[in-house]
Design a protein around this motif. Structure first.
Motif, PDB file in Angstrom:
ATOM      1  N   ARG B 194       6.550  -0.168 -26.111  1.00 46.67           N
ATOM      2  CA  ARG B 194       6.643  -1.541 -26.638  1.00 46.67           C
ATOM      3  C   ARG B 194       8.098  -1.928 -26.879  1.00 46.67           C
ATOM      4  O   ARG B 194       8.522  -3.051 -26.579  1.00 46.67           O
ATOM      5  N   ALA B 195       8.863  -0.993 -27.433  1.00 48.14           N
ATOM      6  CA  ALA B 195      10.280  -1.290 -27.701  1.00 48.14           C
ATOM      7  C   ALA B 195      11.037  -1.509 -26.386  1.00 48.14           C
ATOM      8  O   ALA B 195      11.937  -2.347 -26.308  1.00 48.14           O
ATOM      9  N   ARG B 212      18.805  -4.378 -31.787  1.00 48.85           N
ATOM     10  CA  ARG B 212      17.724  -5.264 -32.247  1.00 48.85           C
ATOM     11  C   ARG B 212      16.367  -4.545 -32.164  1.00 48.85           C
ATOM     12  O   ARG B 212      15.525  -4.681 -33.063  1.00 48.85           O
ATOM     13  N   ALA B 213      16.172  -3.768 -31.103  1.00 46.19           N
ATOM     14  CA  ALA B 213      14.921  -3.002 -30.988  1.00 46.19           C
ATOM     15  C   ALA B 213      14.789  -1.997 -32.133  1.00 46.19           C
ATOM     16  O   ALA B 213      13.698  -1.774 -32.661  1.00 46.19           O
ATOM     17  N   PHE B 214      15.932  -1.423 -32.511  1.00 48.48           N
ATOM     18  CA  PHE B 214      15.962  -0.488 -33.642  1.00 48.48           C
ATOM     19  C   PHE B 214      15.405  -1.151 -34.901  1.00 48.48           C
ATOM     20  O   PHE B 214      14.589  -0.562 -35.625  1.00 48.48           O
ATOM     21  N   LEU B 215      15.852  -2.368 -35.179  1.00 44.16           N
ATOM     22  CA  LEU B 215      15.389  -3.058 -36.398  1.00 44.16           C
ATOM     23  C   LEU B 215      13.878  -3.289 -36.360  1.00 44.16           C
ATOM     24  O   LEU B 215      13.188  -3.119 -37.379  1.00 44.16           O
ATOM     25  N   HIS B 216      13.373  -3.663 -35.204  1.00 41.29           N
ATOM     26  CA  HIS B 216      11.926  -3.863 -35.086  1.00 41.29           C
ATOM     27  C   HIS B 216      11.164  -2.554 -35.280  1.00 41.29           C
ATOM     28  O   HIS B 216      10.130  -2.516 -35.943  1.00 41.29           O
ATOM     29  N   LEU B 217      11.674  -1.482 -34.684  1.00 41.18           N
ATOM     30  CA  LEU B 217      11.014  -0.175 -34.845  1.00 41.18           C
ATOM     31  C   LEU B 217      11.027   0.268 -36.302  1.00 41.18           C
ATOM     32  O   LEU B 217      10.033   0.786 -36.822  1.00 41.18           O
ATOM     33  N   LEU B 218      12.158   0.051 -36.973  1.00 45.84           N
ATOM     34  CA  LEU B 218      12.262   0.475 -38.374  1.00 45.84           C
ATOM     35  C   LEU B 218      11.343  -0.369 -39.257  1.00 45.84           C
ATOM     36  O   LEU B 218      10.725   0.146 -40.195  1.00 45.84           O
ATOM     37  N   ALA B 219      11.250  -1.655 -38.949  1.00 48.37           N
ATOM     38  CA  ALA B 219      10.404  -2.541 -39.749  1.00 48.37           C
ATOM     39  C   ALA B 219       8.918  -2.235 -39.574  1.00 48.37           C
ATOM     40  O   ALA B 219       8.119  -2.497 -40.466  1.00 48.37           O
ATOM     41  N   GLU B 220       8.550  -1.655 -38.439  1.00 47.22           N
ATOM     42  CA  GLU B 220       7.111  -1.466 -38.171  1.00 47.22           C
ATOM     43  C   GLU B 220       6.560  -0.164 -38.734  1.00 47.22           C
ATOM     44  O   GLU B 220       5.351  -0.034 -38.906  1.00 47.22           O
ATOM     45  N   ARG B 221       7.442   0.805 -39.022  1.00 50.72           N
ATOM     46  CA  ARG B 221       6.909   2.081 -39.523  1.00 50.72           C
ATOM     47  C   ARG B 221       7.970   2.841 -40.313  1.00 50.72           C
ATOM     48  O   ARG B 221       9.138   2.835 -39.964  1.00 50.72           O
TER      49      ARG B 221
END
Lengths: 287, 287
Positions: B194-195, B212-221
């Motif tokens: 997904r990332a 930016r993908a890092f921030l989304h990954l961190l926010a999701e889990r």
């Protein structure tokens, strides 16, 4: 498992050190006027240098072998060019190839590098010209009487190269007066080897040692790439102001901002910094 | 000249893309709490990641071949560890190995990666434990009833591995509940894939897309590495504040400064970012 595992994992080989030198060079900051860890140019981003270094490695591996050095260089440039920024490390690869060849023979000395250069042939010169087909490189007009050898023709100049029976060592000797990398090829890399000693004697993170070596290299000689891409006055200014930084009369960070803004790009000095970092890594400087 | 030269220089191969993914990951900024283009940790410098990526490539090349995947991983970690910063990319290499194997078979899909994982043997588990001999890795206590398998013993745990007849796929499945990388191994890399899609759909320099993908990954889990190296409350906070950045309620740069200062290091999220960058490069994202 090979024998070198007995003392732990294998060390980096010559090619890995050449690649790492390219990476440490671009990471070193501040290097006034260049892309570095903290600055990009409008069309040339830090990422392009990362991809350029990775892409160059198959060519660098040829340089560490026994085949024609010109083909190794052309292959390295071709791989380097597989990113959207254009010319990131053409000059650095040109500076590295004879050093990598010498290091692969355990002869990373002035004599060893001279020998690698002396072995080049007319075919190596043809490959050198082909390398210009891969990527646009900012260069001056050719010397008087050599317009048929203008590198901007790329492989179109190959008939003239063959006609003149010009080895790559010959071509570099012709170009040495106005080209800092050709001068190193021709003279056994004196500036590179001195800069490597400086990096060895320095301390702190190796990329930062590279940035300091860059300032010394820039202060000691006009950067021809600045003269070509800006003008002679800017090239003189770049050298004078690098000396001012070394004399604590200027702030390196402010100068870096200013030079990037004005498009003053001491690219040859960066190329020699990469070469010096390679020599230092080969001599055992630890990252 | 091989055929692939006819359309210009050869493209990067699978191993070069894996190495470049490691480099783009560490360059991406801001990645709150991690070493990035603008920040170092006290004992872990940007340079260490450059050397780690270069050093890992011979192991990654094994991962792109047909031999045991565990040995490839152990070799990658051994090469990565040849720098003075310690553990720079252990988790990223663990995340990459099955992806590299699948990509080398033109099967970089959920099914292809599952197949690479399913093929692992008890010998791969032994190699996995040997990898811990190369470098200190921050890990939690092992699950209940598995103290003989504590990875902190390194190769000392190998007799217990053999006794339990535990493949690397088995071990990862046991560890999946508390380990974000083991969960990817076990579930066919859903978060990574997904990332990667997010990075493909994004624009701008690829390292910045990675950030930016890092921030989304961190926010999701929750990042388990933060829970291990700091505490559970910090791990919750890291995830909540990454979401706040995405919601424009926090400034990413300020958060990055604060997390580095407080030692909050979402390392697992960075590892998955490297894995996602690799997938995106393999799918043709251009640098």
């Amino acid at each position: 498992m090979s024998d070198d595992r007995s003392d732990g994992p294998p060390r980096r080989d010559v090619v890995q050190n050449a690649e790492l030198a390219l990476l440490l060079e671009v990471a070193g900051t501040p290097k006034p006027g260049n892309v570095d860890r903290h600055r990009d140019h409008a069309d040339l981003h830090f990422d392009h240098f990362l991809a350029g270094a990775v892409g160059a490695t198959p060519g660098l591996r040829l340089a560490a072998g026994d085949g024609p050095l010109g083909e190794a260089f052309e292959r390295a440039v071709g791989g380097m060019s597989r990113q959207r920024g254009g010319n990131s490390q053409f000059g650095a690869l040109l500076a590295l190839c004879p050093l990598v060849r010498a290091a692969s023979r355990d002869a990373l000395t002035r004599e060893g590098v001279r020998a690698a250069v002396a072995e080049t042939t007319v075919e190596d010169t043809c490959s050198f010209y082909r390398a210009f087909d891969h990527v646009g490189v900012a260069v001056d007009d050719p010397p008087e009487g050599m317009s048929d050898l203008d590198v901007r023709q790329g492989s179109g100049a190959i008939p003239a190269v063959r006609e003149r029976d010009l080895t790559l060592a010959d071509l570099m000797a012709e170009s040495a007066p106005g080209d800092g990398i050709a001068a190193e090829w021709t003279d056994g890399y004196p500036r590179t080897l001195r800069a490597a000693e400086r990096i060895e004697a320095d301390d702190g993170p190796v990329s930062e040692r590279g940035a300091r070596a860059f300032l010394h290299l820039l202060a000691e000689r006009i950067d021809q790439f600045v003269a070509t891409t800006s003008d002679a006055a800017s090239a003189r200014e770049a050298t004078d102001r690098a000396q001012a930084v070394l004399d604590d009369e200027e702030d390196a960070e402010a100068l870096a901002e200013e030079f990037v803004e004005r498009g003053i790009n001491p690219g040859t000095t960066a190329d020699l910094t990469a070469a010096a970092l390679f020599v230092a890594l080969e001599r055992g400087v630890e990252v």
